[in-house]
Design a protein around this motif. Structure first.
Motif, PDB file in Angstrom:
ATOM      1  N   LEU A  43       0.725  -1.137  -0.095  1.00 24.00           N
ATOM      2  CA  LEU A  43       0.025   0.174   0.222  1.00 24.00           C
ATOM      3  C   LEU A  43       0.935   1.179   0.038  1.00 24.00           C
ATOM      4  CD1 LEU A  43      -2.755  -0.992   2.808  1.00 24.00           C
ATOM      5  CD2 LEU A  43      -3.226  -0.742   0.290  1.00 24.00           C
ATOM      6  N   ALA A  46       1.438   7.021   1.995  1.00 20.75           N
ATOM      7  CA  ALA A  46       0.398   7.993   2.462  1.00 20.75           C
ATOM      8  C   ALA A  46      -0.890   7.306   3.124  1.00 20.75           C
ATOM      9  CB  ALA A  46      -0.185   8.651   1.181  1.00 20.75           C
ATOM     10  N   MET A  47      -1.105   6.165   2.806  1.00 25.77           N
ATOM     11  CA  MET A  47      -2.246   5.412   3.424  1.00 25.77           C
ATOM     12  C   MET A  47      -1.840   5.318   5.126  1.00 25.77           C
ATOM     13  SD  MET A  47      -4.969   4.292   2.944  1.00 25.77           S
ATOM     14  CE  MET A  47      -5.226   3.782   1.284  1.00 25.77           C
ATOM     15  N   ALA A  50      -2.005   8.617   6.713  1.00 24.58           N
ATOM     16  CA  ALA A  50      -3.452   8.998   6.999  1.00 24.58           C
ATOM     17  C   ALA A  50      -4.057   8.263   8.082  1.00 24.58           C
ATOM     18  CB  ALA A  50      -4.364   8.496   5.775  1.00 24.58           C
ATOM     19  N   CYS A  51      -3.502   6.953   8.566  1.00 23.41           N
ATOM     20  CA  CYS A  51      -4.075   5.986   9.466  1.00 23.41           C
ATOM     21  C   CYS A  51      -3.175   6.400  10.621  1.00 23.41           C
ATOM     22  CB  CYS A  51      -4.044   4.761   9.059  1.00 23.41           C
ATOM     23  SG  CYS A  51      -4.903   4.321   7.704  1.00 23.41           S
ATOM     24  N   MET A  54      -4.491   6.561  14.404  1.00 18.75           N
ATOM     25  CA  MET A  54      -5.217   5.245  14.858  1.00 18.75           C
ATOM     26  C   MET A  54      -4.340   4.275  15.142  1.00 18.75           C
ATOM     27  SD  MET A  54      -8.714   5.316  12.714  1.00 18.75           S
ATOM     28  CE  MET A  54      -9.601   5.075  13.875  1.00 18.75           C
TER      29      MET A  54
ATOM     30  N   ILE B   2      -5.211  -6.554   5.924  1.00 20.00           N
ATOM     31  CA  ILE B   2      -5.115  -5.015   5.641  1.00 20.00           C
ATOM     32  C   ILE B   2      -6.236  -4.328   4.853  1.00 20.00           C
ATOM     33  CG2 ILE B   2      -3.861  -3.313   4.277  1.00 20.00           C
ATOM     34  CD1 ILE B   2      -1.401  -4.858   4.899  1.00 20.00           C
ATOM     35  N   LEU B   6      -8.895  -1.552   6.375  1.00 21.63           N
ATOM     36  CA  LEU B   6      -9.017  -0.249   5.536  1.00 21.63           C
ATOM     37  C   LEU B   6     -10.635  -0.269   5.343  1.00 21.63           C
ATOM     38  CD1 LEU B   6      -6.241  -0.373   2.703  1.00 21.63           C
ATOM     39  CD2 LEU B   6      -6.674   1.622   4.643  1.00 21.63           C
ATOM     40  N   LEU B   9     -11.711   1.300   8.677  1.00 16.44           N
ATOM     41  CA  LEU B   9     -11.338   2.552   8.828  1.00 16.44           C
ATOM     42  C   LEU B   9     -12.424   3.756   8.091  1.00 16.44           C
ATOM     43  CD1 LEU B   9      -7.345   2.292   8.501  1.00 16.44           C
ATOM     44  CD2 LEU B   9      -8.966   2.890  10.630  1.00 16.44           C
ATOM     45  N   ILE B  12     -15.450   3.694   9.924  1.00 12.81           N
ATOM     46  CA  ILE B  12     -15.066   4.618  11.034  1.00 12.81           C
ATOM     47  C   ILE B  12     -15.403   6.244  10.456  1.00 12.81           C
ATOM     48  CG2 ILE B  12     -13.553   5.513  12.949  1.00 12.81           C
ATOM     49  CD1 ILE B  12     -12.550   2.458  13.056  1.00 12.81           C
ATOM     50  N   GLN B  54      -8.760  10.067   2.686  1.00 10.14           N
ATOM     51  CA  GLN B  54      -7.481   9.432   2.832  1.00 10.14           C
ATOM     52  C   GLN B  54      -7.714   7.952   3.005  1.00 10.14           C
ATOM     53  OE1 GLN B  54      -5.550  11.590   5.736  1.00 10.14           O
ATOM     54  NE2 GLN B  54      -4.678  12.907   4.169  1.00 10.14           N
ATOM     55  N   THR B  55      -8.758   7.525   3.543  1.00  7.57           N
ATOM     56  CA  THR B  55      -9.138   6.163   3.581  1.00  7.57           C
ATOM     57  C   THR B  55      -9.726   5.530   2.359  1.00  7.57           C
ATOM     58  OG1 THR B  55     -10.964   6.421   4.732  1.00  7.57           O
ATOM     59  CG2 THR B  55      -9.082   6.025   6.331  1.00  7.57           C
ATOM     60  N   LYS B 358     -13.669   1.270  27.572  1.00  3.52           N
ATOM     61  CA  LYS B 358     -14.653   0.267  26.823  1.00  3.52           C
ATOM     62  C   LYS B 358     -15.866  -0.095  27.378  1.00  3.52           C
ATOM     63  CE  LYS B 358     -10.554  -2.001  24.721  1.00  3.52           C
ATOM     64  NZ  LYS B 358      -9.748  -3.067  24.501  1.00  3.52           N
TER      65      LYS B 358
END
Lengths: 205, 493
Positions: A43, A46-47, A50-51, A54, B2, B6, B9, B12, B54-55, B358
């Motif tokens: 990937l 930049a991905m 961005a994350c 988190m 992954i 994504l 994400l 979210i 961005q996601t 939580k």
């Protein structure tokens, strides 16, 4: 991830230094894992950028949890004060024991849902008369007067409640900050209560 | 892995954007446009738009409104929709069926758009033909709207909205009711008591006819905005337990109303304290601890309201033996309604997500509550557990066969509820093995006895089996009990 944490744990740090080292370790672990993920993934970088917040949050949580668990079992580190919220553990055996306890208890009927409402209303109103804002004091005093008038209604007289009210008002009136309205209410309530208890012909105290 | 990550994400980021949009609508009711609360929220809204881009969420981001929900690409955003009644109503009144947000949008522009959307005098601006002019005057270039009226520039109609889940309208009505009355209380206006009682009466009726829909929605409402979600869920719990307590319909409405308004005093607590992410300082704690008395004062002014609501607002943090707060001027024992609402209040706080903790499963919450049993009336605590069971209605669980299910009602034993198999998302095929959709745990179905393997919360899957000695939770819950020296309330974030 674990190794650097053990390195920190193995050191004879003081409290502040240990915490600083923990943060530094967490950051180091975050950077390293992030770098490895970026290198091994197809990937775009930049991905990950961005994350980033988190991933950092998750890693920081994971690293801190592991660290805390080990730290709590290490006698050498008990001197360190844990700042922040208290830790509360809920363990499976405790939950299972509770489940068994509740299942074994005799089923009882519902408690009285509407019970104690008048008493609660009186006590809350009295509290607001004393401690409420200026506007609330006036409103509460008016409502208190209405409520006590209802209680003194001969058709709905509850001697036990009346006795409690009389005691409450008596206690309230001993205070200097009581409005005169309450003294009048005390006269009414206590007088009525005494009449209830008084034998015929007995001289009034 | 992954790829799944994504997708999560993206979801979210989308949900976050929708949540911030709903909050922004609400914020403009509470504060002036220049307020820091409005600014912080709008910046978060723009931040989540950037996150979405961005996601990999397709830009411009389009949200559509229909069947009482906010949708993205035909899929309902269920969590944000639960408290979006006001936004949905605004859009419906102006015939707005979609909003499209371009990534170049900034906080100032979205503020201008929301002011235009909300302001009554600008309703005409959304009529066909006037939109472009109104947007031009307001300097809105990166938000576009789709109206119900087909226009050459409007996007094609998309009628593929998910149907509303059972109970959605009722849940939104409760949330709206709390929101609106908190705003009225903040501005010192009279509450809409008749509306509150009407909504509570309808909710009591809905719970009688089919509780699982309404109660199941509570598990999707994972953002507590202005304590709205909390108040709604406490009311649902109180109505559920109150129904089992042999009370009349009128009494049940009184209980539900008291529960729904129990936190109205928080409308007077400064938001920087109410929503503070960290631990409260001593002075902030004192301010926070005023909310029960403030709530009683607000409700005292409402002549139409049953006095039990005043007592409940005052007493919902009071525990037996003088524990809790506020310290009453003259000690007394709270009423049955207040004792019940206290149990509901703490249970809800423990089982919901907060930024610093939580969500506990119900059995974990019971464990914490029984560990602190002196904080509650023991009879009400036990009755509460007996009515809800170890697996309350609406709870999501995973069965030993691997299938996901939702609890639809109590069974014969505390640990054996009735459940309904839930198909995987997007799969409408019938359950495997020919198993019926609904059955009681522990009862054989075609020779197979289904057991509960784990409880699913917002962010965890918690096994219920024996022999697992790991620490399941390490989060602060003392605050939920309102102990002295700890944050007085878990809901101020």
């Amino acid at each position: 991830l674990i190794v650097p944490i053990y390195v920190v744990m193995g050191s004879d740090s003081t409290d502040g230094r240990l915490q600083a080292e923990l943060h530094e370790t967490v950051e180091r672990v975050q950077r390293r894992i992030r770098g490895e993920l970026q290198n091994t993934s197809s990937l775009p970088v930049a991905m990950f950028n961005a994350c980033d917040p988190m991933i950092e949050a998750v890693l920081a949580h994971a690293a801190s949890t592991v660290f805390l668990e080990h730290m709590l079992t290490s006698a050498d580190l008990h001197v360190m004060e844990i700042t922040g919220p208290a830790v509360e553990d809920v363990r499976p055996h405790e939950m299972q024991a509770l489940g068994r306890q509740l299942a074994a208890e005799d089923e009882q009927g519902p408690p009285s849902l509407m019970g104690g409402l008048t008493r609660e209303r009186l006590w809350v109103l009295l509290d607001l008369v004393v401690k409420g804002s200026a506007q609330a004091r006036i409103g509460a005093a008016t409502r208190l007067h209405e409520t006590i008038t209802e209680i003194l209604d001969p058709g709905q007289l509850d001697p036990m409640l009346l006795g409690q009210v009389a005691s409450l008002l008596q206690e309230a009136c001993l205070r200097d900050d009581m409005p005169s309205l309450l003294r009048d209410l005390l006269d009414q309530a206590a007088g009525q209560h005494l009449e209830q208890d008084q034998a015929p012909g007995e001289e009034k105290p | 892995l992954i790829g799944s990550g994504l997708n999560i994400l993206r979801e979210i980021a989308l949900a976050s954007f929708a949540h911030h949009l709903v909050t922004a609508t609400m914020n403009l009711e509470l504060h002036s446009p220049g307020s820091p609360h409005v600014q912080v929220n709008l910046e978060a809204l723009i931040g989540s738009l950037t996150d979405a881009e961005q996601t990999g969420v397709p830009m411009p981001l389009q949200l559509t409104f229909g069947s009482g929900q906010i949708h993205h690409q035909g899929k309902a955003l269920r969590g944000p929709s639960l408290q979006a009644g006001q936004l949905l109503r605004l859009c419906e009144e102006r015939s707005v069926r979609s909003l499209t947000f371009h990534p170049q949008l900034d906080a100032a522009e979205i503020l201008r758009f929301l002011i235009l959307l909300k302001a009554l005098q600008h309703r005409d601006a959304f009529d066909r033909g006037k939109i472009a002019a109104a947007f031009g005057v307001a300097g809105i270039r990166h938000v576009s709207i789709g109206t119900a009226e087909p226009t050459p520039s409007a996007e094609p109609r998309d009628d593929s909205h998910e149907p509303p889940p059972p109970g959605l309208a009722g849940y939104q009505a409760l949330a709206d009711c709390v929101q609106e009355n908190h705003v009225l209380a903040l501005h010192g206006r009279a509450l809409d008591v008749q509306v509150v009682m009407g909504v509570v009466e309808q909710t009591a009726q809905d719970l009688m006819e089919g509780p699982s829909g309404l109660l199941g929605l509570a598990s999707h409402d994972n953002v507590d905005r202005f304590t709205v979600g909390h108040s709604v869920r406490v009311a649902l719990l109180a109505l559920q337990v109150g129904r089992a307590a042999d009370v009349s319909r009128d009494e049940l409405i009184r209980v539900g109303t008291a529960a729904l308004l129990h936190d109205i005093g928080k409308s007077k607590v400064p938001q920087e304290i109410l929503f503070k992410a960290g631990r409260l300082e001593q002075e902030e704690w004192r301010e926070m601890a005023k909310h029960p008395r403030l709530g009683a004062e607000i409700l005292l002014e409402q002549r139409e309201l049953d006095p039990s609501a005043v007592g409940t607002a005052f007493c919902h943090h009071l525990a037996p033996a003088g524990l809790g707060y506020p310290r009453p001027e003259f000690p007394f024992e709270p009423s049955g309604v207040s004792k019940l609402v206290r149990v509901c209040d703490v249970f809800e706080a423990l089982t919901s997500v907060r930024p610093y903790k939580k969500a506990l499963t119900p059995i974990e919450a019971y464990t914490v509550m029984f560990r602190n049993e002196p904080d509650f009336d023991p009879l009400w605590l036990r009755f509460f557990v007996r009515v809800l069971g170890l697996y309350p209605t609406g709870l999501r669980i995973r069965l030993t066969c691997g299938q996901e299910a939702v609890v639809t009602g109590p069974g014969r034993a505390l640990h054996q509820p009735w459940v309904q198999i839930q198909p995987p998302s997007g799969d409408d095929s019938p359950p495997e093995d020919g198993a019926p959709a609904k059955f009681e745990i522990g009862e054989p179905v075609h020779g197979v006895v289904h057991e509960i393997q784990s409880v699913i919360t917002h962010d965890r899957s918690v096994p219920v089996g024996e022999g697992d000695a790991q620490i399941l939770t390490q989060h602060s819950h003392g605050a939920c009990l309102g102990r002295l020296g700890e944050d007085p309330d878990p809901l101020r974030q």
